[in-house]
Structure formats: structure tokens, C-alpha cells
Design a protein around this motif. Structure first.
Motif, PDB file in Angstrom:
ATOM      1  N   PRO A  88       0.938  -1.394  -0.001  1.00 37.11           N
ATOM      2  CA  PRO A  88      -0.239   0.175   0.015  1.00 37.11           C
ATOM      3  C   PRO A  88       0.414   1.524   0.151  1.00 37.11           C
ATOM      4  CG  PRO A  88      -0.573  -1.680   1.433  1.00 37.11           C
ATOM      5  CD  PRO A  88       0.462  -2.245   0.992  1.00 37.11           C
ATOM      6  N   VAL A  89       0.429   2.540  -0.294  1.00 37.50           N
ATOM      7  CA  VAL A  89       0.291   3.508  -0.722  1.00 37.50           C
ATOM      8  C   VAL A  89      -0.041   4.283  -0.079  1.00 37.50           C
ATOM      9  CG1 VAL A  89       1.684   5.338  -2.123  1.00 37.50           C
ATOM     10  CG2 VAL A  89       1.863   3.141  -3.014  1.00 37.50           C
ATOM     11  N   PHE A  90       0.349   5.232   1.220  1.00 36.06           N
ATOM     12  CA  PHE A  90      -0.474   5.700   1.711  1.00 36.06           C
ATOM     13  C   PHE A  90      -0.850   7.637   1.722  1.00 36.06           C
ATOM     14  CE2 PHE A  90       0.409   2.889   4.395  1.00 36.06           C
ATOM     15  CZ  PHE A  90      -0.747   2.297   5.254  1.00 36.06           C
ATOM     16  N   ASP A  91      -2.054   7.898   1.673  1.00 37.16           N
ATOM     17  CA  ASP A  91      -1.715   9.130   0.891  1.00 37.16           C
ATOM     18  C   ASP A  91      -1.018   9.796   2.246  1.00 37.16           C
ATOM     19  OD1 ASP A  91      -2.313  12.429   1.137  1.00 37.16           O
ATOM     20  OD2 ASP A  91      -4.554  11.908   1.337  1.00 37.16           O
ATOM     21  N   ILE A  92      -0.049  10.990   2.304  1.00 42.99           N
ATOM     22  CA  ILE A  92       0.977  11.423   3.283  1.00 42.99           C
ATOM     23  C   ILE A  92       0.685  13.181   3.662  1.00 42.99           C
ATOM     24  CG2 ILE A  92       2.260  10.176   3.668  1.00 42.99           C
ATOM     25  CD1 ILE A  92       3.884  11.994   1.477  1.00 42.99           C
ATOM     26  N   SER A  93      -0.209  13.076   3.193  1.00 43.36           N
ATOM     27  CA  SER A  93      -1.226  14.563   3.393  1.00 43.36           C
ATOM     28  C   SER A  93      -1.024  15.056   5.033  1.00 43.36           C
ATOM     29  CB  SER A  93      -1.889  15.083   2.723  1.00 43.36           C
ATOM     30  OG  SER A  93      -2.842  14.516   2.707  1.00 43.36           O
ATOM     31  N   GLU A  94      -1.712  14.070   5.751  1.00 47.05           N
ATOM     32  CA  GLU A  94      -1.851  13.926   7.189  1.00 47.05           C
ATOM     33  C   GLU A  94      -0.331  14.766   7.581  1.00 47.05           C
ATOM     34  OE1 GLU A  94      -5.066  11.883  10.733  1.00 47.05           O
ATOM     35  OE2 GLU A  94      -4.710  11.290   8.185  1.00 47.05           O
ATOM     36  N   TRP A  95       0.428  13.924   7.223  1.00 48.69           N
ATOM     37  CA  TRP A  95       1.943  14.593   8.527  1.00 48.69           C
ATOM     38  C   TRP A  95       2.429  15.688   7.905  1.00 48.69           C
ATOM     39  CZ3 TRP A  95       0.687   9.013   6.721  1.00 48.69           C
ATOM     40  CH2 TRP A  95       0.829   8.383   7.812  1.00 48.69           C
ATOM     41  N   GLU A  96       1.488  16.753   7.413  1.00 51.34           N
ATOM     42  CA  GLU A  96       2.309  17.927   6.827  1.00 51.34           C
ATOM     43  C   GLU A  96       1.839  19.195   7.469  1.00 51.34           C
ATOM     44  OE1 GLU A  96      -0.671  19.065   3.309  1.00 51.34           O
ATOM     45  OE2 GLU A  96       0.262  18.178   2.284  1.00 51.34           O
ATOM     46  N   ASP A  97       1.768  18.508   9.061  1.00 51.43           N
ATOM     47  CA  ASP A  97       1.236  20.050   9.189  1.00 51.43           C
ATOM     48  C   ASP A  97       1.850  19.063  10.804  1.00 51.43           C
ATOM     49  OD1 ASP A  97      -0.405  21.478   8.143  1.00 51.43           O
ATOM     50  OD2 ASP A  97      -1.617  20.710   8.615  1.00 51.43           O
ATOM     51  N   VAL A  98       2.142  18.347  11.076  1.00 54.38           N
ATOM     52  CA  VAL A  98       2.981  17.563  11.768  1.00 54.38           C
ATOM     53  C   VAL A  98       4.725  17.978  12.355  1.00 54.38           C
ATOM     54  CG1 VAL A  98       3.983  15.061  13.252  1.00 54.38           C
ATOM     55  CG2 VAL A  98       1.287  15.468  11.608  1.00 54.38           C
ATOM     56  N   ASP A  99       4.489  17.825  13.599  1.00 55.91           N
ATOM     57  CA  ASP A  99       6.544  18.540  13.981  1.00 55.91           C
ATOM     58  C   ASP A  99       7.568  17.590  13.646  1.00 55.91           C
ATOM     59  OD1 ASP A  99       8.662  18.935  14.704  1.00 55.91           O
ATOM     60  OD2 ASP A  99       7.810  19.435  17.606  1.00 55.91           O
ATOM     61  N   PRO A 100       8.379  18.251  12.384  1.00 58.48           N
ATOM     62  CA  PRO A 100       8.913  17.463  12.081  1.00 58.48           C
ATOM     63  C   PRO A 100       9.958  16.781  13.260  1.00 58.48           C
ATOM     64  CG  PRO A 100       8.841  19.519  10.879  1.00 58.48           C
ATOM     65  CD  PRO A 100       8.216  19.986  12.347  1.00 58.48           C
TER      66      PRO A 100
END
Length: 160
Positions: A88-100
Motif C-alpha cells: 500500500p501507498v498512503f496519502d501522506i498529506s496528514e503529516w504535513e502539519d505535524v512537527d518534523p
């Protein structure tokens, strides 16, 4: 839950068990970057750590930190579409607003597991599975809504 957007070729996967980690699966995908983390807590117990490639979104590994409670298996539903040798390949946009520095997203869902002669089944949520994708000894289920429904670790697929 984080959405599965597509599938990528997968040359293999490895599953391990030991006295401290109930199940640990790794997919043979590019490991050149520090992963993103999806931490999944079960609403009635259980804890999973999913690692995702930060650029491609490919599933890198799944570690069952705390085995969820025993529950039922998959409901009797129409046969899902079967895909082979993909991850599977996930939509990683959910991590955009996460503290790096943290790089993790936390979710809570219903988790359960079943031990059967055919293998170990780990269910997430309860949605109906539309697609099952296998890579090596692991089968990943995904719903019509593109969410993870289960991980199936087939018998004889684990190393102790």
C-alpha cells in the motif's frame, strides 16, 4: 484513518515474532529516509506502530507493540479483489502539519486479533474489505473507503 491511495510493486516482505514483540513485518521498500509514523491505539487495547516512507508514502513496516484483544474474524462478505506483489501507498498529506521532530500521527480504532491454524489475523476498524494485497507472507486488506481493514500473517510466515 490514513487513506491508501494506490499500490506499488513489492519484491517481498518478512515477518518476525519474538517473546517481546508479538508481530513485526517489514516490506522490501526503499529505506533511505527517516520514516513517518502512524501510531494506532485500539479502543479496547492493543497498540501498533506503522512506518511509512516520507516521500513515496509506501508502507515500510508494521510492529505490533501490544497485541489487541481476541475478537472475531472477518465477516462473510463478497470476495475482495486480490492483488499480488504490491504494497500500500498512503496519502501522506496528514503529516504535513505535524512537527518534523515528532513525525507521527496518532489514531484510535477498534483493533482485534485472531489466531487460526491458517495464520494470525489483525483487524482494524470493522469496515468491509474491498481489496486484499499480498506481498510475501503478508496480506493487507483495504476498504471501499481506502482505509486499512486487516493484516493477515499467513501460517509458516513468521520467524521466531
Amino acid at each position: 484513518m490514513v487513506k491508501v491511495t494506490r499500490w506499488a510493486p513489492c519484491p517481498g516482505a518478512v515477518v518476525e515474532q519474538d517473546p517481546w514483540i508479538p508481530l513485526d513485518a517489514s516490506w522490501e521498500v526503499d529505506r533511505d529516509r527517516q520514516p513517518l509514523y502512524l501510531m494506532i491505539s485500539g479502543s479496547s487495547g492493543g497498540y501498533l506502530e506503522v512506518r511509512v516512507h516520507p516521500e513515496s508514502g509506501q508502507l515500510m513496516s508494521l510492529t505490533v507493540i501490544d497485541l489487541p484483544p481476541e475478537g472475531g474474524g472477518l465477516d462473510s462478505v463478497p470476495e475482495p479483489e486480490l492483488l499480488g506483489d504490491v504494497v500500500p501507498v498512503f496519502d501522506i498529506s496528514e503529516w504535513e502539519d505535524v512537527d518534523p521532530a515528532i513525525r507521527s500521527v496518532r489514531k484510535t480504532v477498534d483493533l482485534s486479533h485472531v489466531r487460526l491454524p491458517e495464520g494470525e489475523l489483525l483487524t482494524l476498524g470493522g469496515a468491509v474489505t474491498a481489496v486484499e494485497a499480498s506481498c510475501g507472507p503478508v496480506v493487507v486488506g483495504v476498504s471501499h473507503q481506502s482505509e486499512l481493514t486487516h493484516f493477515w500473517f499467513r501460517s509458516g510466515s513468521t520467524e521466531s
